[in-house]
Motif scaffolding. Structure first.
Motif, PDB file in Angstrom:
ATOM      1  N   UNK A 111       0.826  -1.204   0.000  1.00 51.54           N
ATOM      2  CA  UNK A 111       0.000   0.000   0.000  1.00 51.54           C
ATOM      3  C   UNK A 111       0.861   1.256   0.000  1.00 51.54           C
ATOM      4  N   UNK A 112       1.968   1.217   0.734  1.00 54.90           N
ATOM      5  CA  UNK A 112       2.857   2.379   0.784  1.00 54.90           C
ATOM      6  C   UNK A 112       3.421   2.676  -0.605  1.00 54.90           C
ATOM      7  N   UNK A 113       3.908   1.645  -1.293  1.00 50.64           N
ATOM      8  CA  UNK A 113       4.499   1.875  -2.615  1.00 50.64           C
ATOM      9  C   UNK A 113       3.443   2.304  -3.623  1.00 50.64           C
ATOM     10  N   UNK A 114       2.251   1.727  -3.545  1.00 49.14           N
ATOM     11  CA  UNK A 114       1.192   2.121  -4.473  1.00 49.14           C
ATOM     12  C   UNK A 114       0.786   3.572  -4.240  1.00 49.14           C
ATOM     13  N   UNK A 115       0.681   3.978  -2.980  1.00 49.44           N
ATOM     14  CA  UNK A 115       0.302   5.355  -2.687  1.00 49.44           C
ATOM     15  C   UNK A 115       1.415   6.313  -3.084  1.00 49.44           C
ATOM     16  N   UNK A 116       2.678   5.919  -2.839  1.00 50.74           N
ATOM     17  CA  UNK A 116       3.792   6.775  -3.246  1.00 50.74           C
ATOM     18  C   UNK A 116       3.843   6.926  -4.760  1.00 50.74           C
ATOM     19  N   UNK A 117       3.590   5.857  -5.479  1.00 53.94           N
ATOM     20  CA  UNK A 117       3.584   5.930  -6.939  1.00 53.94           C
ATOM     21  C   UNK A 117       2.469   6.847  -7.425  1.00 53.94           C
ATOM     22  N   UNK A 118       1.316   6.795  -6.757  1.00 52.63           N
ATOM     23  CA  UNK A 118       0.209   7.667  -7.150  1.00 52.63           C
ATOM     24  C   UNK A 118       0.552   9.133  -6.922  1.00 52.63           C
ATOM     25  N   UNK A 119       1.140   9.427  -5.769  1.00 49.22           N
ATOM     26  CA  UNK A 119       1.481  10.810  -5.454  1.00 49.22           C
ATOM     27  C   UNK A 119       2.567  11.325  -6.397  1.00 49.22           C
ATOM     28  N   UNK A 120       3.567  10.485  -6.687  1.00 49.89           N
ATOM     29  CA  UNK A 120       4.613  10.907  -7.613  1.00 49.89           C
ATOM     30  C   UNK A 120       4.077  11.086  -9.026  1.00 49.89           C
ATOM     31  N   UNK A 121       3.099  10.267  -9.408  1.00 50.68           N
ATOM     32  CA  UNK A 121       2.467  10.463 -10.711  1.00 50.68           C
ATOM     33  C   UNK A 121       1.753  11.799 -10.792  1.00 50.68           C
ATOM     34  N   UNK A 122       1.086  12.185  -9.690  1.00 53.31           N
ATOM     35  CA  UNK A 122       0.434  13.486  -9.655  1.00 53.31           C
ATOM     36  C   UNK A 122       1.462  14.608  -9.744  1.00 53.31           C
ATOM     37  N   UNK A 123       2.593  14.464  -9.030  1.00 52.95           N
ATOM     38  CA  UNK A 123       3.632  15.491  -9.102  1.00 52.95           C
ATOM     39  C   UNK A 123       4.231  15.586 -10.497  1.00 52.95           C
ATOM     40  N   UNK A 124       4.356  14.430 -11.164  1.00 55.47           N
ATOM     41  CA  UNK A 124       4.906  14.436 -12.522  1.00 55.47           C
ATOM     42  C   UNK A 124       3.974  15.153 -13.480  1.00 55.47           C
TER      43      UNK A 124
END
Length: 968
Positions: A111-124
């Protein structure tokens, strides 16, 4: 990003291309006319030859719509539509992403990695830079600080706060390599460093937490949250409270049982975890459930295993939870060591309950595997300690010649003094030289009074044991004075004379109690201190806690997911705190170099010393997270400005690849249609016209179906409307093509695994020894499956099984009435012969589950029952355990042509039959070993043959009379 609620476009400017669809419509309206065919016979070369008028042909409207749909899908796909889009990041500054990556984050790491990937995708998508910070210290963070001046400074290692601003794509690459560490996070250092920095612009802070409160400093988490709010809006995400990490604590030995303990953070309701004990090769040795009551933070469960099984355990793990905290490594401290007790030279003691062997047996049996016999018999087997009471003295030269090399190879010889040793000649198997005779303390003819024990020295293995005042010594043998006598003394009397002496001999030890092991010379054998002292002596034989070692080199370490790996080059060994000399300038200089020094046992776990095995392969010591003082509690008490939410269960879905794939599939359809309209496919002519038409139609239809399925992809149904009937048909084929054994599913994974492995092992035996050729066993769900296909059901009785529904009861009763046989296995050796009573938990579980079933009258198996002779001649029916009574249907009420419908026992037959994938037994039987397993298999064969052939064997006794009547 253009957000429309549940739907959004990451690249909305691409949607402007949709304005060009009218132009594409006009371009696609015209298409070249299809070629026409004319008959061209030679004799009509010039007759009737007219030039036809060429008129443009228009594209069919449905093909035009198809092509416009393809273009629209490409445009919309390039615009990157998002389902369940994330909210826009606040502000315009960089994204500060903080990730807890200590041991407790492993439980929710996906869950941590999935949420981090989502947040980084938004930042990108928003072109934001990223500052990525992790809270667990690392080797890199330690080397970035100044070299510590002593080992104590290891806990001051801080994660790097001066992380450069990274593009979101680079942060994603770093995230892919990120993994949890097997030591706690260090939020204190992070909070201290955040208080010292300031940023020019407001940032969006996202804290992906492990959900646990910091256990180091009070209000630390609130201070950290305030520091984050100072930098910008802060979102905190954490797992659900019921999904927080668990921590296994060091087990305790209680008599012959190993008490397993686990700690949890959430205590608002009951909880249940399963503990799995495994061996070196990863095989499961035992599996037990651990129940947490409401409000209870620490739960316990006892694991009672034979010594052979307990000594094979190398790790305890929480099933379904992979973390360093959910893994407990086991070393020699928690194993029942095999101890040999040499019998007395003469067995003519008038009072056996006052003999030395009686006191030693009562003291050693709770925590050892005690064996008795002669020196030759005992040393023929593996031993950790050999105990020689005074009744076995003096040792003969032949016995000493056997014991001496055994001690040098690592054994521990424990001897007790007494009249025999006091009068014996000098022996080489003693730690010190003894004076002749013995010393009497107290009595009519002496001035001395009975002596008490002096407090134990800190360097003694008996250190920290309380010395009761009522323990007095009345007689002892004395040691000859020597320069090293003080070093060899582990315990002494108040007057300074040695009570217990020991000496190192090669890799082993010789230990001598200067008193007898009964109450003739002292009151120590009837005190609890005697048991504690013997347990400490046994620990010396196991080489625990660095006994005899100055440092413990790393052998294997745990990673964040609780897996043993090779130690990293930076990992340092442990050293005993007592081995370091305060004030030694050379020692201080060596400690100043952290890369070349060893760590004290007082040093907390961290990058330089992760949990794992240390020492040597022969004497390894386990260091576990549970040995640290960690208090688990949910992360609460944060400021109101922190926006808290659990990890999302519904993830952001990018529809771009699906739309582009659908457009490609429709392009294939358009390609075949274009070939057809242009006449490039021989449709309607020649012998291949039907085949070609079918191929074109199939290809177009398949492509369309693929596109439709991709666009409408969703969770598939478990079964179609006809799924139930399909399942029943498959089940009937599986059960009837070959005969199969079956077991009742209990929904307790380790019980069902044992049942499957047990029936698989019995199936192999049937295939090898009989004409029956059964297939692999099948699980049976009493609520769903048809029971009539199986001649025999194995039903393990467990406390977790729910009560049967009325439908299931009717199915079981019909099965019993129509010739089926059920073996109820209570798997409870304490049930004994009282299965039908209330004396054991197993019998109570059986009565609860069997309520409403038509169980016939039962009786113990008669000597002439068919089960005793169906294939083998048997009089006993062992499983993993022996001694229980086997109950069968009473002969006077037998139905179905004498076939026994119900068999009840408690010997855990499935565990005895169980084999692994290569056919090797997986469980040790108590107490008979392979001989007992053979008879367990024979009982299983007899039971199956009886279920298949009925009373065939019973009828054999009438054959002589039948032949006599036939005149033969």
């Amino acid at each position: 990003m253009w957000n429309l609620g549940l739907f959004a476009f990451a690249q909305p400017w691409i949607l402007l291309a949709l304005a060009g669809l009218p132009l594409i419509w006009l371009l696609l309206r015209l298409t070249p006319p299809a070629a026409k065919r004319f008959s061209f016979p030679a004799i009509r070369l010039l007759t009737g030859l007219n030039t036809p008028e060429e008129t443009p042909a228009r594209t069919p409207w449905w093909l035009l719509l198809l092509r416009l749909l393809i273009v629209a899908l490409i445009i919309i796909g390039l615009a990157q539509p998002l389902l369940n889009p994330s909210d826009r990041l606040a502000g315009k500054g960089p994204l500060l992403l903080i990730i807890d990556n200590g041991w407790s984050a492993a439980q929710s790491w996906p869950d941590v990695k999935a949420e981090a990937d989502r947040v980084l995708g938004q930042a990108e998508r928003e072109n934001r830079e990223v500052i990525l910070i992790t809270t667990a210290p690392t080797i890199a963070s330690m080397t970035s600080q100044q070299n510590p001046t002593n080992n104590q400074n290891q806990s001051d290692a801080r994660p790097p706060i001066a992380s450069p601003k990274l593009p979101a794509g680079e942060a994603r690459r770093q995230l892919a390599a990120l993994a949890p560490h097997p030591w706690p996070s260090d939020r204190a250092s992070l909070s201290a460093q955040l208080s010292e920095i300031s940023l020019d612009e407001q940032v969006q802070v996202v804290w992906l937490s492990d959900g646990l409160k910091s256990s180091t400093i009070s209000d630390l988490d609130a201070d950290l949250a305030n520091q984050l709010l100072r930098l910008g809006p802060t979102n905190l995400m954490a797992p659900q409270e019921a999904g927080l990490a668990h921590l296994l604590l060091p087990p305790r030995s209680l008599g012959g049982e190993l008490v397993l303990r686990a700690q949890r953070a959430w205590t608002e309701g009951p909880g249940l975890i399963t503990l799995r004990a495994t061996g070196d090769d990863g095989e499961t040795i035992a599996q037990v459930p651990l129940q947490f009551e409401t409000g209870e933070a620490i739960g316990t469960v006892s694991l009672d295993l034979p010594a052979e099984l307990r000594n094979r355990i190398t790790a305890i793990r929480i099933a379904g939870e992979e973390s360093a905290g959910a893994t407990l490594l086991i070393d020699e401290r928690w194993r029942r060591r095999p101890v040999g007790l040499v019998g007395p030279k003469s067995d003519s003691s008038p009072q056996p309950l006052l003999s030395e062997d009686y006191y030693l047996s009562r003291a050693l049996e709770p925590f050892t595997e005690l064996r008795k016999g002669s020196v030759e018999e005992l040393l023929a087997r593996d031993l950790a300690v050999l105990v020689v009471s005074d009744g076995a003295n003096p040792l003969s030269p032949a016995e000493e010649s056997l014991i001496a090399p055994w001690v040098r190879n690592g054994g521990l010889l424990l001897r007790f003094a007494g009249p025999n040793l006091a009068q014996a000649e000098a022996s080489s198997l003693l730690p010190v030289q003894l004076r002749g005779g013995d010393r009497v303390l107290g009595g009519v003819l002496t001035w001395d009074s009975p002596a008490q024990l002096a407090p134990f020295e800190p360097q003694s293995p008996f250190a920290n044991l309380a010395v009761p005042e009522e323990v007095v010594i009345k007689r002892q043998v004395l040691a000859e004075p020597s320069l090293d006598l003080a070093e060899k003394t582990w315990a002494k009397l108040s007057d300074g004379t040695p009570l217990v002496t020991a000496a190192k001999e090669g890799d082993g030890w010789t230990v001598l109690f200067h008193i007898s092991a009964n109450t003739e010379w002292s009151e120590l054998p009837i005190a609890g201190l005697f048991v504690e002292m013997l347990e400490r002596v046994l620990n010396v034989s196991q080489g625990v806690a660095g006994q005899g070692q100055e440092s413990l080199a790393p052998i294997a370490t745990l990673d964040g997911f609780g897996r043993l790996t090779a130690p990293a080059p930076e990992v340092l060994p442990w050293v005993l705190e007592s081995d370091r000399e305060d004030g030694d300038q050379a020692g201080e200089d060596a400690a100043a170099d952290a890369s070349s020094s060893a760590l004290s046992l007082e040093t907390p776990l961290g990058p330089r010393h992760p949990p794992g095995y240390y020492g040597s392969k022969e004497q390894r010591v386990a260091r576990n997270l549970g040995q640290e003082e960690l208090s688990l509690a949910p992360l609460t008490g944060l400021p109101d400005g922190i926006l808290q939410s659990p990890y999302d269960q519904v993830r952001e879905l990018d529809l771009k690849p699906w739309l582009l794939l659908a457009a490609f599939a429709l392009l294939l359809v358009d390609f075949f249609i274009s070939l057809l309209l242009r006449g490039h496919l021989p449709i309607g002519r020649g012998p291949l016209s039907a085949t070609t038409s079918l191929m074109v139609f199939s290809a177009s239809l398949s492509a369309g179906l693929i596109a439709t399925s991709l666009l409408t992809a969703g969770p598939a149904m478990a079964q179609s409307s006809s799924g139930v009937s399909d399942y029943e048909d498959r089940r009937a084929l599986e059960a009837t093509l070959v005969p199969r054994l079956a077991y009742v599913v209990t929904d307790v994974s380790h019980i069902d695994d044992v049942s499957r492995a047990g029936l698989f092992g019995l199936t192999l035996v049937l295939q090898r020894r009989t004409s029956v050729e059964p297939g692999p066993p099948l699980p049976v769900d009493l609520e769903q499956d048809d029971l009539s296909f199986f001649p025999l059901l194995y039903w393990p009785v467990t406390p977790e099984q729910p009560l049967l529904s009325d439908r299931a009861k009717d199915k079981v009763n019909d099965y019993l009435k129509n010739g089926g046989t059920i073996l109820f296995d209570l798997r409870d050796p304490s049930a004994g012969s009282q299965i039908l009573g209330q004396s054991s938990e197993g019998s109570q579980n059986l009565q609860r589950i069997a309520e409403g079933l038509d169980i016939p009258n039962l009786e113990p198996v008669p000597p002439d029952h068919v089960l005793t002779k169906a294939f083998y001649l048997l009089q006993d029916y062992p499983g993993r355990y022996t001694g229980g009574t086997l109950w069968v249907e009473s002969g006077e009420n037998a139905s179905n042509d004498g076939v026994t419908s119900v068999v009840i026992g408690a010997n855990d037959w499935a565990s005895a039959w169980a084999v692994n994938s290569v056919g090797q037994p997986v469980n040790v039987l108590v107490p008979g070993g392979p001989h007992q397993r053979e008879f367990a298999y024979r009982f299983g064969v007899n039971l199956v043959m009886h279920a298949l052939t009925g009373n065939y064997k019973a009828d054999q006794v009438h054959i002589p009379f039948i032949l006599e009547r036939l005149g033969q």
